[in-house]
Write a protein that holds these residues in place. Structure first.
Motif, PDB file in Angstrom:
ATOM      1  N   GLN A 157       0.659  -1.114  -0.293  1.00 48.38           N
ATOM      2  CA  GLN A 157      -0.244   0.231  -0.435  1.00 48.38           C
ATOM      3  C   GLN A 157       1.536   1.209   0.295  1.00 48.38           C
ATOM      4  OE1 GLN A 157      -2.735   0.220   3.562  1.00 48.38           O
ATOM      5  NE2 GLN A 157      -4.079   1.994   2.777  1.00 48.38           N
ATOM      6  N   LEU A 158       2.002   1.370   0.921  1.00 48.77           N
ATOM      7  CA  LEU A 158       3.490   2.390   0.529  1.00 48.77           C
ATOM      8  C   LEU A 158       3.372   2.490  -0.164  1.00 48.77           C
ATOM      9  CD1 LEU A 158       4.573   1.863   4.695  1.00 48.77           C
ATOM     10  CD2 LEU A 158       2.290   3.307   3.395  1.00 48.77           C
ATOM     11  N   ILE A 159       4.071   1.297  -0.635  1.00 48.05           N
ATOM     12  CA  ILE A 159       4.657   1.722  -3.019  1.00 48.05           C
ATOM     13  C   ILE A 159       3.643   2.072  -3.371  1.00 48.05           C
ATOM     14  CG2 ILE A 159       5.365  -0.030  -4.720  1.00 48.05           C
ATOM     15  CD1 ILE A 159       7.043  -1.591  -2.264  1.00 48.05           C
ATOM     16  N   GLU A 160       1.813   2.179  -3.603  1.00 43.87           N
ATOM     17  CA  GLU A 160       0.820   1.700  -4.430  1.00 43.87           C
ATOM     18  C   GLU A 160       1.157   4.057  -4.281  1.00 43.87           C
ATOM     19  OE1 GLU A 160      -1.454  -0.937  -3.672  1.00 43.87           O
ATOM     20  OE2 GLU A 160      -0.950  -2.173  -5.587  1.00 43.87           O
ATOM     21  N   GLU A 161       0.834   4.464  -2.719  1.00 39.82           N
ATOM     22  CA  GLU A 161       0.141   5.742  -2.324  1.00 39.82           C
ATOM     23  C   GLU A 161       1.413   5.968  -3.317  1.00 39.82           C
ATOM     24  OE1 GLU A 161       0.335   5.854   1.489  1.00 39.82           O
ATOM     25  OE2 GLU A 161      -1.957   4.836   1.927  1.00 39.82           O
ATOM     26  N   VAL A 162       2.915   5.723  -3.215  1.00 39.59           N
ATOM     27  CA  VAL A 162       3.710   6.942  -3.536  1.00 39.59           C
ATOM     28  C   VAL A 162       3.833   7.089  -5.321  1.00 39.59           C
ATOM     29  CG1 VAL A 162       6.801   6.881  -3.574  1.00 39.59           C
ATOM     30  CG2 VAL A 162       5.622   6.587  -0.866  1.00 39.59           C
ATOM     31  N   ILE A 163       4.064   5.550  -5.348  1.00 38.73           N
ATOM     32  CA  ILE A 163       3.286   6.185  -6.882  1.00 38.73           C
ATOM     33  C   ILE A 163       2.360   7.155  -7.729  1.00 38.73           C
ATOM     34  CG2 ILE A 163       2.413   4.419  -8.785  1.00 38.73           C
ATOM     35  CD1 ILE A 163       4.271   1.999  -7.675  1.00 38.73           C
ATOM     36  N   TYR A 164       1.703   7.150  -6.671  1.00 41.89           N
ATOM     37  CA  TYR A 164       0.222   7.813  -7.121  1.00 41.89           C
ATOM     38  C   TYR A 164       0.487   9.172  -7.296  1.00 41.89           C
ATOM     39  CZ  TYR A 164      -4.826   9.204  -7.891  1.00 41.89           C
ATOM     40  OH  TYR A 164      -5.987   9.515  -7.576  1.00 41.89           O
ATOM     41  N   GLN A 165       1.275   9.414  -5.820  1.00 44.99           N
ATOM     42  CA  GLN A 165       1.546  10.687  -5.546  1.00 44.99           C
ATOM     43  C   GLN A 165       3.125  11.514  -6.452  1.00 44.99           C
ATOM     44  OE1 GLN A 165       3.547  10.651  -1.659  1.00 44.99           O
ATOM     45  NE2 GLN A 165       1.275  11.502  -0.759  1.00 44.99           N
ATOM     46  N   SER A 166       3.762  10.253  -6.824  1.00 40.92           N
ATOM     47  CA  SER A 166       4.782  10.781  -8.422  1.00 40.92           C
ATOM     48  C   SER A 166       3.794  11.431  -9.555  1.00 40.92           C
ATOM     49  CB  SER A 166       5.250   9.975  -8.741  1.00 40.92           C
ATOM     50  OG  SER A 166       6.283  10.298  -9.612  1.00 40.92           O
ATOM     51  N   TYR A 167       3.026  10.239  -9.828  1.00 42.59           N
ATOM     52  CA  TYR A 167       1.557  11.133 -10.318  1.00 42.59           C
ATOM     53  C   TYR A 167       0.865  11.830 -10.401  1.00 42.59           C
ATOM     54  CZ  TYR A 167      -1.774   8.990 -14.171  1.00 42.59           C
ATOM     55  OH  TYR A 167      -2.841   9.509 -14.856  1.00 42.59           O
ATOM     56  N   GLN A 168       0.681  12.140  -9.684  1.00 44.47           N
ATOM     57  CA  GLN A 168      -0.613  13.176  -9.432  1.00 44.47           C
ATOM     58  C   GLN A 168       0.215  14.610  -8.911  1.00 44.47           C
ATOM     59  OE1 GLN A 168      -3.433  13.385  -9.133  1.00 44.47           O
ATOM     60  NE2 GLN A 168      -4.435  11.694  -9.644  1.00 44.47           N
ATOM     61  N   GLN A 169       2.018  14.354  -8.697  1.00 44.44           N
ATOM     62  CA  GLN A 169       1.926  15.700  -8.631  1.00 44.44           C
ATOM     63  C   GLN A 169       3.456  16.153 -10.111  1.00 44.44           C
ATOM     64  OE1 GLN A 169       3.043  15.492  -4.120  1.00 44.44           O
ATOM     65  NE2 GLN A 169       1.290  15.758  -3.677  1.00 44.44           N
ATOM     66  N   CYS A 170       3.146  15.428 -10.308  1.00 41.41           N
ATOM     67  CA  CYS A 170       4.780  14.926 -11.763  1.00 41.41           C
ATOM     68  C   CYS A 170       6.148  15.580 -10.819  1.00 41.41           C
ATOM     69  CB  CYS A 170       4.188  16.181 -11.958  1.00 41.41           C
ATOM     70  SG  CYS A 170       2.777  15.512 -13.476  1.00 41.41           S
ATOM     71  N   CYS A 171       6.140  14.843  -9.589  1.00 42.96           N
ATOM     72  CA  CYS A 171       6.318  15.106  -8.554  1.00 42.96           C
ATOM     73  C   CYS A 171       8.379  13.363  -8.628  1.00 42.96           C
ATOM     74  CB  CYS A 171       6.819  15.508  -7.367  1.00 42.96           C
ATOM     75  SG  CYS A 171       6.620  13.256  -6.411  1.00 42.96           S
ATOM     76  N   SER A 172       8.987  13.633  -8.702  1.00 37.92           N
ATOM     77  CA  SER A 172      10.314  12.386  -8.607  1.00 37.92           C
ATOM     78  C   SER A 172      10.375  11.492  -7.487  1.00 37.92           C
ATOM     79  CB  SER A 172      12.295  13.359  -8.780  1.00 37.92           C
ATOM     80  OG  SER A 172      13.361  12.525  -8.820  1.00 37.92           O
ATOM     81  N   VAL A 173      10.351  10.325  -8.835  1.00 41.82           N
ATOM     82  CA  VAL A 173      10.284   8.910  -7.281  1.00 41.82           C
ATOM     83  C   VAL A 173      11.149   8.287  -7.814  1.00 41.82           C
ATOM     84  CG1 VAL A 173       8.819   7.663  -9.008  1.00 41.82           C
ATOM     85  CG2 VAL A 173       8.499   6.695  -5.992  1.00 41.82           C
TER      86      VAL A 173
END
Length: 111
Positions: free
Chosen positions: A46-62
């Motif tokens: 779940q944490l991995i999926e949240e980080v992926i989704y945040q990077s997708y929404q905010q266009c930030c580096s991951v």
């Protein structure tokens, strides 16, 4: 006098292991131990999926750590697309350099 042929006598005296063979065997055993993919619990997934989704929404580096049987890879970039049916994400590293990564292969993700 006992016969050399009885009780595996011929082969008892020929059990010599060369140091090179022993070292190669130990290296092979360490590689085989490393081939296993780590099991992630629900919370980590779940944490991995949240980080992926945040990077997708905010266009930030991951930074994603992707499982590899020989050595895990750390890839840094921006998630630009999420393919839900195939469970893959598109990670863009530079303007024209991107790769599709399966979510099941990701073992860690950080912003």
């Amino acid at each position: 006098m006992a016969s050399k042929l009885s009780g595996n006598g011929i082969y008892e005296g020929s059990r010599i292991i060369l140091p090179e063979h022993r070292e190669a065997y130990l290296n092979e055993m360490s590689v085989q131990e490393r081939l296993g993919k780590p099991l992630l619990d629900e919370q980590e997934i779940q944490l991995i999926e949240e980080v992926i989704y945040q990077s997708y929404q905010q266009c930030c580096s991951v930074t994603l750590t992707v499982f590899n049987p020989f050595d895990d890879e750390k890839i840094t970039g921006v998630i630009t697309s999420i393919d839900r049916p195939n469970r893959t994400v598109k990670l863009v590293r530079r303007a024209e350099d991107y790769s599709w990564i399966k979510i099941e292969e990701i073992i860690a993700a950080t912003l």
